[in-house]
Design an enzyme around this catalytic site. Structure first.
Site, PDB file in Angstrom:
ATOM      1  N   ASP A   1      -5.977  -0.010  29.789  1.00  0.00           N
ATOM      2  CA  ASP A   1      -5.629   0.844  30.919  1.00  0.00           C
ATOM      3  C   ASP A   1      -4.307   1.531  30.591  1.00  0.00           C
ATOM      4  O   ASP A   1      -3.456   0.961  29.910  1.00  0.00           O
ATOM      5  CB  ASP A   1      -5.509  -0.001  32.186  1.00  0.00           C
ATOM      6  CG  ASP A   1      -5.345   0.837  33.442  1.00  0.00           C
ATOM      7  OD1 ASP A   1      -5.350   2.074  33.335  1.00  0.00           O
ATOM      8  OD2 ASP A   1      -5.202   0.240  34.522  1.00  0.00           O
TER       9      ASP A   1
ATOM     10  N   ASP B   1     -14.510  -3.818  35.290  1.00  0.00           N
ATOM     11  CA  ASP B   1     -13.483  -4.825  35.031  1.00  0.00           C
ATOM     12  C   ASP B   1     -12.884  -5.224  36.365  1.00  0.00           C
ATOM     13  O   ASP B   1     -12.911  -4.457  37.327  1.00  0.00           O
ATOM     14  CB  ASP B   1     -12.376  -4.274  34.123  1.00  0.00           C
ATOM     15  CG  ASP B   1     -11.383  -3.431  34.903  1.00  0.00           C
ATOM     16  OD1 ASP B   1     -10.266  -3.936  35.196  1.00  0.00           O
ATOM     17  OD2 ASP B   1     -11.706  -2.279  35.254  1.00  0.00           O
TER      18      ASP B   1
END
Length: 375
Positions: free
Chosen positions: A91, A270
């Site tokens: 990320d 996720d």
């Protein structure tokens, strides 16, 4: 990175394969979150053998602050630093910046923020976030975006979305100017934003699709909005994002969230929920949700979940796991985390089988109420 879409179920659910330089990923897939290079309370060997994770996450913000880029460069990247030889996704840190609302300032150049560790000030720009992710060495890297809070005023959500699009163009340019540090390919996923406004989600999905990146992500959901709004926004976006590229819904969610969003055409998920909730005694099972700390499990000598194909799930009893939590033993956190992650991976693996058989819609309608049952 290559994505092969194998089939689409009549319900809209998809099965495919993502191929990276560190291995293949069968979709739909759940990706355990290893924020600082470690999935909490779980070893890499347990991720490989017991859980069978095909890909894990790292986080740019946290890895940038600690251990830092110098250490990761010397180690040869995150794969070598943490001993995980399978694919990794990072990320960009946009969500962490969102969560630091009291200690950051957003401007066109980027975001100035204070470290949660020592209060030191830092600047994230689209360019240096790409450089940081080059140094981390993940196979899939995320564009730098702003994640607006929920609820957001329309004007703010629109301004934030437009800034995210401008930052995306800078991310694309920066990657074109640089090469991977460790020799393996890295693939950029842009992020659709727009809060819960239909027209903004459509505009953002169209803008993201027009950049023609190898995969696409949907952000800014699972931040407090009702579940029905999350599903509505995903349905709008997946109608626009190209079918031949993988779609990643960031930060979602419960087992039933995952099954409902698979039906909407999402391929990748996720969430910290399986490990975070597991460490607090909440177990997800094929029969429903278990609060293992409840006294009712004190003399229940059945397996944690006989249907989850994992050593911890099948060989430790609910009574023993409850005892570990009551006694404050660290092993409780590990066993609960392993079980929950193994269950999530088994859930998406089973979903894939149903998609390939063309029976996903009917199976999902049976499973969702069962998974939501409180035992």
């Amino acid at each position: 990175m290559d994505f092969k879409l194998i089939t689409t179920d009549p319900s809209g659910a998809r099965a495919g394969v993502i191929t990276t330089d560190h291995g293949a990923i069968e979709t739909p897939i759940f990706m355990p979150v290893g924020t600082v290079g470690s999935v909490k309370a779980v070893t890499q060997e347990q991720l490989r053998s017991d859980i069978n994770a095909q890909i894990i996450l790292g986080n740019t913000y946290h890895l940038y602050l600690r251990p830092g880029m110098d250490v990761l460069r010397k180690a040869g990247g995150l794969h070598r630093f943490n001993g995980w030889e399978r694919p990794i996704l990072t990320d960009s840190g946009g969500y962490q910046v969102f969560s630091l609302a009291a200690n950051r300032k957003i401007k066109e150049e980027g975001v100035v923020f204070q470290s949660h560790i020592d209060g030191s000030r830092h600047l994230f720009t689209p360019e240096n976030v790409m450089d940081i992710q080059r140094n981390i060495g993940a196979d899939i890297i995320m564009a730098f975006d702003e994640c607006p809070p929920y609820p957001s005023e329309y004007a703010y959500a629109k301004k934030s979305m437009e800034l995210t699009h401008r930052w995306l163009d800078r991310c694309i340019r920066r990657l074109a100017e640089t090469d991977p540090v460790y020799g393996h390919a890295q693939t950029l996923f842009p992020i659709v934003q727009g809060s819960t406004y239909k027209d903004l989600r459509r505009a953002s999905a169209e803008a993201i699709a027009s950049r023609n990146c190898a995969g696409n992500a949907i952000g800014g959901l699972s931040v407090g909005e009702p579940e029905n709004e999350m599903y509505e926004m995903c349905g709008i976006v997946t109608e626009i994002l190209p079918a031949e590229k993988p779609r990643y819904l960031m930060g979602v969610g419960t087992p039933w969230n995952i099954l409902n969003n698979i039906e909407l055409g999402i391929d990748m998920f996720d969430c910290v929920m399986p490990t975070r909730n597991g460490r607090n005694g909440m177990l997800f099972t094929w029969d429903g949700v278990v609060n293992i700390k409840n006294k009712k499990w004190a003399d229940d000598f059945s397996p944690i979940d006989a249907q989850t194909p994992c050593f911890a799930s099948q060989n430790y009893t609910r009574a023993y796991l409850r005892h570990l939590f009551v006694a404050g033993e660290f092993l409780a956190l590990t066993l609960a985390s392993i079980h929950n992650l193994a269950f999530y991976l088994d859930l998406v693996k089973t979903a894939r089988k149903e998609i390939l058989a063309g029976t996903y819609g009917e199976w999902k309608r049976r499973m969702v109420p069962q998974l939501q049952t409180r035992l």
